[in-house]
Enzyme design. Structure first.
Site, PDB file in Angstrom:
ATOM      1  CE  LYS A  66      13.586 -38.581 -38.771  1.00  0.00           C
ATOM      2  NZ  LYS A  66      13.670 -37.335 -37.959  1.00  0.00           N
ATOM      3  N   GLY A 112      16.904 -29.726 -41.026  1.00  0.00           N
ATOM      4  CA  GLY A 112      17.422 -28.469 -41.542  1.00  0.00           C
ATOM      5  C   GLY A 112      17.610 -28.554 -43.039  1.00  0.00           C
TER       6      GLY A 112
END
Lengths: 405, 405
Positions: free
Chosen positions: A200, A298
């Site tokens: 990231k 999620g």
């Protein structure tokens, strides 16, 4: 508009769910169009799933379907995702992805190919899950020189550290709890060793400063050396230990980018980001610090970011988004240990007198149950290399950089 | 590309400064173009300013300059900003603004006119100063049904409350300090009575749910009734008092939107937003809670948001952004006091026994120096009207809603 989904795991199945449950919102955003999933690619069987008619094990079903103009790649990993994505782009289809590994390794090539073929390659979901970060950063960038970024980029490690800090759990117990809750994989290496955060960082750095940063350029240290003793010492002065990705701009040919545990003091917006949540702080020369917070992973949060990109791609089938970056030079990412000056938390087997001889007057930290031959303290600002030199002859247990974010 | 700036106050002069100091960044974003300020409209004289050649007191100099295609309106107030903006739009010029009062009052008309004339009316800087919020919300909206929003939208009141909470300053002293620091105007009414936050709530609600909300539809209560006693009681259970704008979606024809002090508990991302900073939390049905934090005001942060919009408008001179909304129905914003159930903080001249008779078992709060005839407690969730009925015969000193954000 017909779309396809490649990879029917957590995120991919979430994408199909969000598309189906948000038809009216999507219609409003596209100006009347809906997204219609016409293919789901996965090698596995899902006998109980209601989308049987859509499943395929043959990538060519998607590639050769001329009606499909947007594809969500939620497979993860570089292969075969790279090959599939490149073929789709060359066939004139836009691809959106949550696959940080692929963007970090191959983003430059894929974005170039997308440009060449007049399609979009979008990856909002690859950083910060459901947090809008790619576009806001783009917005910040329009009238700011970005000085630096820092982020809590991995929910699993942040959950583990939060449990250690708030509940006094050991690393091992907290990891087990994360696994039991489904926050950590059976093999948690990519999370706890910082590799996920590293990818990231690569994407954020590439986007912020316009040159591709590869994972092997980003020094990466995970959280496996953090103990409850370190947590106690830092807590005694209002600090928390977080796994941070940190990026600093020096000039057009020089940035630093690394992942490591960091001491964050309570004034920081990053100090109160707990559990599986992520946050990304962007420091601009005009705007100052802005911070984006939300669920970093999620099923539905990440899926909603993928679908938002699909909507965007659907609206812009004949117009490219501006995202893109160039190849960086060989020494573009410098060794942060040699240049970045910060205070450091140090824990060592030594006496206060010995430490004072080496560091002068420093702030000593205390904890309950502290052995008489153990000291912990915060140094003045210095480089990590200078710290190492100073500690050469000291029996050091741990050192952690204090962040300036 | 030639641009003009109307209003050379704090933000307007910041806009000129950011344009001049960020030429290379702007060039990169527009794809080679720079922004060149050709007119600065202000009725005042600035004899020491280096831009003498650019100043004008005649709006027509901008309106009639065919080379000017983007104008920044940083005048504030509805008149003459509305008239000027409308004329510019009708003349085919894009307008970007930091003027929340104008967007809240006249956004619908101006956005319609912009649509009709094929230009852009952009207002990122009108909410949250330098925080990117309009576009990220737009992004969130693409694959989420927004359930609600809550924000700390006014830096002045947040500074005052922070000083009361952290330093035990009285409201009056904190207000004076805010004025001395330049955070509050000589006449602080718009800030401390919540009017400024109200306008921002209007803009957020209009954008989030597609129907214009006007300031007179938003019940607005400021912070002048908050005392150090309230701060102490709420602190005793880990709560802080913040001035919040809160918006809730019920259905397409029904939302609530109001501004009032609120008790925020420490788990919330809004609890740790201190000083002049702002934060906006957006709750989506798929993504969950995402939060945007940063400087909510200030010369350069706000100016950088205005300039980012100018860059965007410059890139899209022949293409409209999608921002826009419709007229709402008469009863679109419902009376939140009748429908929204929350716990309430209550402080009253009464005995614990009397309170228990009215509310059953409640959590009583304590503070140092508490008079023997004073109680403070947190109720169960109920509507504000129900609370009022229950307290009809009680000598109530203050009530504050506990937020669920």
């Amino acid at each position: 508009m017909k779309v396809a989904v490649m990879g029917y795991g957590t995120v991919g199945s979430g994408v199909v769910e969000v598309i189906e449950s948000h038809e009216s919102v999507i219609k409003k955003r596209t100006g009347g169009d809906i997204l219609e999933v016409s293919h789901i690619l996965d090698l596995r069987d899902f006998p109980d799933d209601k989308h049987q008619a859509l499943f395929t094990k043959d990538f060519n079903d998607i590639l050769n379907d001329e009606e499909v103009s947007v594809v969500a790649e939620t497979m993860g990993g570089v292969n075969p995702a790279y090959d599939f994505t490149m073929k789709l782009i060359k066939a004139g289809k836009s691809v959106v992805t949550s696959n940080k590994e692929l963007v970090a390794q191959k983003g430059l090539e894929l974005l170039r190919a997308a440009k060449e073929h007049g399609v979009n390659y979008l990856f909002e979901a690859s950083v910060g899950g459901g947090i809008p970060i790619i576009r806001p950063m783009d917005q910040c960038l329009a009238a700011n020189n970005i000085i630096g970024l820092a982020g809590i980029l991995n929910g699993t490690t942040n959950f583990i550290l939060t449990k250690m800090i708030e509940d006094g759990m050991t690393f091992e117990d907290a990891l087990k709890l994360a696994q039991d809750n489904g926050y950590a994989e059976k093999d948690p290496t990519a999370d706890i060793e910082g590799f996920d955060a590293c990818r990231k960082v690569c994407i954020l750095a590439s986007l912020a400063f316009g040159k591709h940063v590869y994972p092997n350029q980003v020094a990466t240290e995970g959280i496996t050396n953090i103990t409850l003793e370190d947590v106690s010492y830092t807590a005694s002065v209002g600090g928390v230990i977080k796994l941070l990705g940190q990026i600093r701009y020096f000039d057009e040919d020089k940035i630093s980018a690394f992942v490591s545990p960091a001491v964050v003091f309570s004034g920081s917006q990053l100090a109160n980001v707990n559990g599986v949540f992520n946050a990304i702080l962007v420091r601009g020369d005009a705007v100052g610090d802005v911070c984006f917070y939300g669920p970093g992973a999620g099923k539905l949060p990440t899926a909603s970011a993928v679908v938002a990109d699909m909507v965007d791609a659907a609206k812009h089938t004949k117009r490219r988004k501006i995202f893109g970056w160039d190849e960086g030079s060989e020494n573009y990412v410098v060794d942060h240990k040699a240049v970045l000056k910060n205070p450091f938390y140090v824990r060592a087997k030594a006496s206060e007198g010995e430490i004072k001889k080496l560091f002068g007057e420093v702030k000593f930290l205390k904890r309950i149950g502290q052995p008489s031959d153990e000291v912990a303290f915060i140094t003045d600002a210095m480089t990590e290399n200078e710290l190492k030199t100073k500690l050469e002859n000291t029996d050091t247990i741990n050192t952690i950089r204090v962040t300036d974010y």
